[in-house]
Design a protein around this motif. Structure first.
Motif, mmCIF file in Angstrom:
data_model
loop_
_atom_site.group_PDB
_atom_site.id
_atom_site.type_symbol
_atom_site.label_atom_id
_atom_site.label_comp_id
_atom_site.label_asym_id
_atom_site.label_seq_id
_atom_site.Cartn_x
_atom_site.Cartn_y
_atom_site.Cartn_z
ATOM 1 N N ALA A 236 0.852 -1.194 0.000
ATOM 2 C CA ALA A 236 0.000 0.000 0.000
ATOM 3 C C ALA A 236 0.887 1.244 0.000
ATOM 4 O O ALA A 236 1.753 1.400 0.862
ATOM 5 N N LEU A 237 0.663 2.097 -0.978
ATOM 6 C CA LEU A 237 1.434 3.330 -1.129
ATOM 7 C C LEU A 237 0.491 4.520 -1.158
ATOM 8 O O LEU A 237 -0.563 4.472 -1.811
ATOM 9 N N ALA A 238 0.859 5.575 -0.462
ATOM 10 C CA ALA A 238 0.016 6.773 -0.392
ATOM 11 C C ALA A 238 0.692 7.929 -1.109
ATOM 12 O O ALA A 238 1.881 8.191 -0.911
ATOM 13 N N TRP A 239 -0.069 8.604 -1.944
ATOM 14 C CA TRP A 239 0.407 9.794 -2.658
ATOM 15 C C TRP A 239 -0.657 10.871 -2.528
ATOM 16 O O TRP A 239 -1.777 10.722 -2.981
ATOM 17 N N ARG A 240 -0.311 11.958 -1.824
ATOM 18 C CA ARG A 240 -1.230 13.078 -1.647
ATOM 19 C C ARG A 240 -2.583 12.604 -1.127
ATOM 20 O O ARG A 240 -3.631 12.958 -1.654
ATOM 21 N N GLU A 241 -2.535 11.753 -0.126
ATOM 22 C CA GLU A 241 -3.714 11.236 0.555
ATOM 23 C C GLU A 241 -4.555 10.303 -0.320
ATOM 24 O O GLU A 241 -5.673 9.951 0.015
ATOM 25 N N GLN A 242 -3.997 9.887 -1.465
ATOM 26 C CA GLN A 242 -4.637 8.866 -2.283
ATOM 27 C C GLN A 242 -3.949 7.531 -1.995
ATOM 28 O O GLN A 242 -2.728 7.444 -2.023
ATOM 29 N N ARG A 243 -4.742 6.521 -1.741
ATOM 30 C CA ARG A 243 -4.188 5.206 -1.423
ATOM 31 C C ARG A 243 -4.134 4.355 -2.696
ATOM 32 O O ARG A 243 -5.106 4.288 -3.451
ATOM 33 N N HIS A 244 -2.984 3.725 -2.920
ATOM 34 C CA HIS A 244 -2.810 2.826 -4.062
ATOM 35 C C HIS A 244 -2.404 1.460 -3.525
ATOM 36 O O HIS A 244 -1.379 1.329 -2.856
ATOM 37 N N GLU A 245 -3.212 0.438 -3.818
ATOM 38 C CA GLU A 245 -2.918 -0.927 -3.381
ATOM 39 C C GLU A 245 -2.398 -1.731 -4.568
ATOM 40 O O GLU A 245 -3.058 -1.821 -5.603
ATOM 41 N N ILE A 246 -1.222 -2.314 -4.394
ATOM 42 C CA ILE A 246 -0.634 -3.170 -5.432
ATOM 43 C C ILE A 246 -0.594 -4.593 -4.889
ATOM 44 O O ILE A 246 0.043 -4.856 -3.855
ATOM 45 N N GLU A 247 -1.299 -5.506 -5.552
ATOM 46 C CA GLU A 247 -1.278 -6.919 -5.163
ATOM 47 C C GLU A 247 -0.027 -7.566 -5.744
ATOM 48 O O GLU A 247 0.317 -7.342 -6.910
ATOM 49 N N ALA A 248 0.649 -8.371 -4.926
ATOM 50 C CA ALA A 248 1.914 -8.967 -5.364
ATOM 51 C C ALA A 248 1.931 -10.463 -5.093
ATOM 52 O O ALA A 248 1.577 -10.908 -3.991
ATOM 53 N N HIS A 249 2.315 -11.234 -6.092
ATOM 54 C CA HIS A 249 2.593 -12.661 -5.951
ATOM 55 C C HIS A 249 4.048 -12.878 -6.347
ATOM 56 O O HIS A 249 4.548 -12.249 -7.278
ATOM 57 N N GLY A 250 4.739 -13.785 -5.662
ATOM 58 C CA GLY A 250 6.120 -14.078 -5.995
ATOM 59 C C GLY A 250 7.073 -13.574 -4.932
ATOM 60 O O GLY A 250 6.666 -13.045 -3.889
ATOM 61 N N HIS A 251 8.381 -13.775 -5.205
ATOM 62 C CA HIS A 251 9.380 -13.359 -4.238
ATOM 63 C C HIS A 251 10.739 -13.283 -4.925
ATOM 64 O O HIS A 251 10.915 -13.710 -6.079
ATOM 65 N N ASP A 252 11.705 -12.715 -4.197
ATOM 66 C CA ASP A 252 13.114 -12.688 -4.604
ATOM 67 C C ASP A 252 13.326 -12.078 -5.993
ATOM 68 O O ASP A 252 14.104 -12.583 -6.802
ATOM 69 N N GLY A 253 12.628 -10.987 -6.275
ATOM 70 C CA GLY A 253 12.846 -10.263 -7.520
ATOM 71 C C GLY A 253 11.994 -10.682 -8.686
ATOM 72 O O GLY A 253 12.066 -10.064 -9.762
ATOM 73 N N ASP A 254 11.169 -11.729 -8.529
ATOM 74 C CA ASP A 254 10.256 -12.164 -9.593
ATOM 75 C C ASP A 254 8.834 -12.060 -9.052
ATOM 76 O O ASP A 254 8.459 -12.793 -8.122
ATOM 77 N N TYR A 255 8.015 -11.157 -9.664
ATOM 78 C CA TYR A 255 6.685 -10.875 -9.109
ATOM 79 C C TYR A 255 5.646 -10.750 -10.222
ATOM 80 O O TYR A 255 5.955 -10.348 -11.354
ATOM 81 N N ARG A 256 4.416 -11.052 -9.838
ATOM 82 C CA ARG A 256 3.247 -10.733 -10.656
ATOM 83 C C ARG A 256 2.486 -9.667 -9.878
ATOM 84 O O ARG A 256 2.027 -9.910 -8.760
ATOM 85 N N LEU A 257 2.386 -8.446 -10.458
ATOM 86 C CA LEU A 257 1.797 -7.310 -9.756
ATOM 87 C C LEU A 257 0.507 -6.877 -10.427
ATOM 88 O O LEU A 257 0.363 -6.966 -11.654
ATOM 89 N N ARG A 258 -0.431 -6.380 -9.608
ATOM 90 C CA ARG A 258 -1.693 -5.855 -10.141
ATOM 91 C C ARG A 258 -2.081 -4.604 -9.372
ATOM 92 O O ARG A 258 -2.018 -4.566 -8.139
ATOM 93 N N HIS A 259 -2.489 -3.567 -10.138
ATOM 94 C CA HIS A 259 -3.005 -2.331 -9.549
ATOM 95 C C HIS A 259 -4.291 -1.989 -10.282
ATOM 96 O O HIS A 259 -4.272 -1.528 -11.430
ATOM 97 N N GLY A 260 -5.419 -2.253 -9.636
ATOM 98 C CA GLY A 260 -6.695 -2.079 -10.319
ATOM 99 C C GLY A 260 -6.781 -3.017 -11.497
ATOM 100 O O GLY A 260 -6.627 -4.225 -11.358
ATOM 101 N N ASP A 261 -7.018 -2.478 -12.698
ATOM 102 C CA ASP A 261 -7.128 -3.301 -13.904
ATOM 103 C C ASP A 261 -5.781 -3.524 -14.584
ATOM 104 O O ASP A 261 -5.689 -4.285 -15.547
ATOM 105 N N ALA A 262 -4.739 -2.847 -14.097
ATOM 106 C CA ALA A 262 -3.416 -2.967 -14.722
ATOM 107 C C ALA A 262 -2.613 -4.070 -14.048
ATOM 108 O O ALA A 262 -2.671 -4.250 -12.832
ATOM 109 N N ALA A 263 -1.858 -4.806 -14.856
ATOM 110 C CA ALA A 263 -1.024 -5.887 -14.321
ATOM 111 C C ALA A 263 0.349 -5.822 -14.971
ATOM 112 O O ALA A 263 0.530 -5.256 -16.057
ATOM 113 N N CYS A 264 1.332 -6.437 -14.281
ATOM 114 C CA CYS A 264 2.702 -6.395 -14.792
ATOM 115 C C CYS A 264 3.478 -7.590 -14.256
ATOM 116 O O CYS A 264 3.363 -7.942 -13.073
ATOM 117 N N ASP A 265 4.282 -8.208 -15.136
ATOM 118 C CA ASP A 265 5.208 -9.254 -14.724
ATOM 119 C C ASP A 265 6.582 -8.623 -14.533
ATOM 120 O O ASP A 265 7.121 -7.988 -15.452
#
Length: 663
Positions: A504-533
């Motif tokens: 969870a990261l906050a910017w100017r009182e806006q909260r952004h939650e990034i879901e993370a799977h994986g470990h040790d430098g290899d992750y599957r991330l999601r923020h809302g509808d956006a995803a990234c390997d």
């Protein structure tokens, strides 16, 4: 040369003088107020003496206490730095009467240039160009209004004593004059104890160019080239540089000769600065002379390879100037900005508090830092909130600007808010890059230099989350007593399903939650509808390198348990706070039913009364804090229920000053 010198100042200038004295083998004596007992200048000096309470009037402005400390410590000379007593004629005379050298000009020179009105009259006699206006003794409001009409609008009202942008107002029409005069006189009385003002025709879109002058006791006066200080906000200098991108060799020669003539007119000794207003067509006018070292003197030092404090010490000891005018040779380009504890997004409200984090770029031949605080120190409410001066140098202006951008990107300040992001935008703005800024540009286009409300892009959030994950994993593994235990891992592994973590990261009182799977430098991330390997992520503390959806990127950033600091491709700074993964408390916006004191300060004007009906944004009170006036305005339209503040009262931060009746 002197053996023992007392520095009658504090903060970065006191530390700056101490460094030169130490290099020359001079024993240094510091003085300090109650608020500064643990300050850096106290720790750097060879010895330090207490001189009174935390307010300047109770300490650094007490000439008697400073002279007593000088006598008791055996100091042979006093360096006043800048501000406080540096341009105080009575103090300079008192030093002479006590047999202690004042490292500055003669009292008569300070007197002559200490009043803008007297200085202009003197310059007029010596054919130094002046702006049309009034600088006489008659200070009656009606007479000044008549002189204003005679001078013509727009015009500038200026405090006759002092400088630094205090007591200055632009007036564009006769209807505005009375209120502007009263405001300028209040600020002048508060800053200098003198309500006298002068009037000048206001030159539209002027540039501010000053010349460093130096005189010795043998009758020689030279100049050390110019500094351009046109990047200003409310008459406060924001960026200073040399050489000026505006001056031609012919203009530089003419202005330098005028600056030397101005200094010779008062038989000047020591370091001084002659300041000029320069019109767009190159015509220049004398503005004032500062009879002291200037805050921006390091840019002159870097381009000339000189130590101006050493020059001050040698001249005060009776030595001749080390160079003749024709021996002054400049090389390269230097730029200075000032890091302040202030909030640009809240009208540059000065800040105070403990510097929880203070990371600055390492000094080098291209980067110089002059500061008076270190990490863990406190920026107090009693003095100017400057944290440090950042000065950069390189062969060309373009290269120096790039050095500045790199140095600012390396700065990290946590605790009180700072102006670092504002300075980064300044260093990239086309008006600055192209050298076409004038003294009013920032005030006219301030929104172009403020951050705005743009949220960080998904790619930026994914980079920040990756760095946060690596930080957390590294911290947990390092703390584990058994590095091979599966229970010590921070990879969110669970029996029966893939582990999921939330960053969870906050910017100017806006909260952004990034879901993370994986470990040790290899992750599957999601923020809302956006995803990234993310693959192969590594972070060395300063730079994150990783493949984002197959694209390898290098992202300069810092991450710890509290925040992630990084920049986007355009140089926009993002300081993202680490928030709790499963809890969020939004900050309650300040209710619209009251006006509170944003910081400790003194109420100088009360315009609101119970029962008044006011409009949103209407000025209700004026308070003075940290050497500036703050206008406190109505948060909404409505009726005033009560006013708790009185003129002249000192109030604490968050004190309720005005309450509104319920809507």
């Amino acid at each position: 040369m002197f053996e023992r010198v007392l520095i009658a100042n504090r903060g970065e200038i006191a530390c700056r003088v101490i460094r030169t004295c130490r290099r020359l083998g001079i024993h240094t004596v510091a003085v300090y107020s109650e608020a500064d007992k643990d300050a850096q200048h106290v720790r750097l000096a060879d010895e330090a003496w207490p001189i009174g309470g935390p307010r300047p009037a109770d300490s650094y402005l007490r000439g008697d206490a400073i002279l007593d400390a000088a006598k008791r410590s055996g100091a042979q000379a006093i360096h006043p730095g800048y501000g406080f007593l540096s341009e105080n004629t009575a103090f300079a005379r008192a030093c002479a009467e006590a047999g202690i050298a004042f490292i500055g000009p003669r009292p008569e020179s300070i007197d002559a240039m200490g009043s803008k009105a007297q200085a202009k009259a003197l310059m007029e006699k010596h054919d130094v160009p002046l702006v049309p206006g009034y600088h006489g003794e008659n200070q009656e409001a009606d007479f000044l209004a008549a002189q204003a009409a005679k001078t013509g609008f727009p015009l500038m009202i200026k405090a006759a004593a002092g400088g630094g942008g205090k007591g200055m107002r632009i007036v564009r029409g006769a209807a505005e004059f009375a209120d502007a005069l009263a405001s300028a006189q209040r600020e002048a009385a508060s800053s200098f104890g003198d309500t006298r003002v002068i009037l000048e025709r206001y030159v539209e879109h002027p540039r501010h160019i000053e010349f460093q002058v130096f005189g010795d006791t043998h009758g020689r006066v030279i100049h050390l080239n110019e500094r351009e200080c046109s990047a200003q906000r409310r008459y406060q200098k924001v960026l200073e540089e040399t050489p000026s991108p505006f001056l031609t060799p012919e203009r530089r020669k003419a202005m330098g000769e005028a600056a030397v003539a101005a200094a010779k007119a008062v038989d000047y000794v020591g370091a001084g600065t002659v300041e000029f207003i320069v019109a767009q067509d190159g015509e220049f006018f004398f503005m004032e002379m500062n009879t002291r070292l200037q805050v921006e003197h390091p840019v002159t030092e870097l381009t000339l390879g000189l130590d101006l404090v050493e020059w001050q010490l040698r001249v005060a000891a009776g030595e001749p100037l080390p160079l003749d005018q024709e021996q002054v040779r400049a090389h390269g380009h230097a730029i200075e900005v000032r890091l302040y504890a202030e909030d640009p997004d809240q009208n540059f409200l000065p800040g105070s508090g403990k510097l929880q984090t203070l990371r600055l770029p390492p000094p080098s031949p291209h980067v110089r830092l002059d500061g008076g605080v270190v990490e863990g120190d406190t920026v107090t409410i009693f003095y100017d909130p400057m944290i440090a001066k950042l000065i950069v140098y390189d062969a060309t202006r373009a290269q120096a600007l790039q050095r500045l951008r790199e140095a600012l990107a390396a700065c990290e300040i946590a605790g009180p808010k700072s102006n670092v992001g504002f300075l980064e935008r300044l260093a990239r703005h086309p008006a600055v890059v192209e050298g076409r800024i004038d003294t009013g540009y920032l005030d006219r286009h301030l929104d172009e230099f403020l951050a705005g409300a743009a949220a960080p892009a998904d790619r930026l959030l994914f980079a920040a989350a990756t760095a946060a994950l690596l930080h957390d994993e590294r911290g947990t593994d390092a703390a584990a007593s058994d590095p091979y235990s599966p229970w010590a891992k921070a990879d969110a592994w669970r029996i029966g399903h893939a582990g999921k973590r939330i960053v969870a990261l906050a910017w100017r009182e806006q909260r952004h939650e990034i879901e993370a799977h994986g470990h040790d430098g290899d992750y599957r991330l999601r923020h809302g509808d956006a995803a990234c390997d993310v693959r192969g992520a590594r972070h060395d503390g300063e730079v994150l390198s990783a493949r984002f959806d197959g694209e390898a990127l290098r992202v300069p950033l810092r991450a710890d348990a509290l925040r992630v600091l990084l920049h986007d491709a355009d140089g926009q700074r993002y300081n993202l706070a680490r928030a709790a993964a499963f809890a969020w408390e939004s900050k309650d916006a300040a209710g619209g039913n009251q006006v509170i004191a944003p910081m400790p300060g003194r109420i100088v004007l009360v315009k609101a009364r119970p029962g008044d009906t006011v409009e949103q944004g209407q000025e209700l009170l004026v308070m003075e804090a940290m050497k500036m006036e703050l206008a406190l305005k109505a948060p909404r339209a409505g009726t005033i229920d009560s006013v708790s503040a009185t003129q002249g009262e000192f109030v604490e931060a968050d004190a309720v000053l005005v309450r509104f009746a319920d809507a």
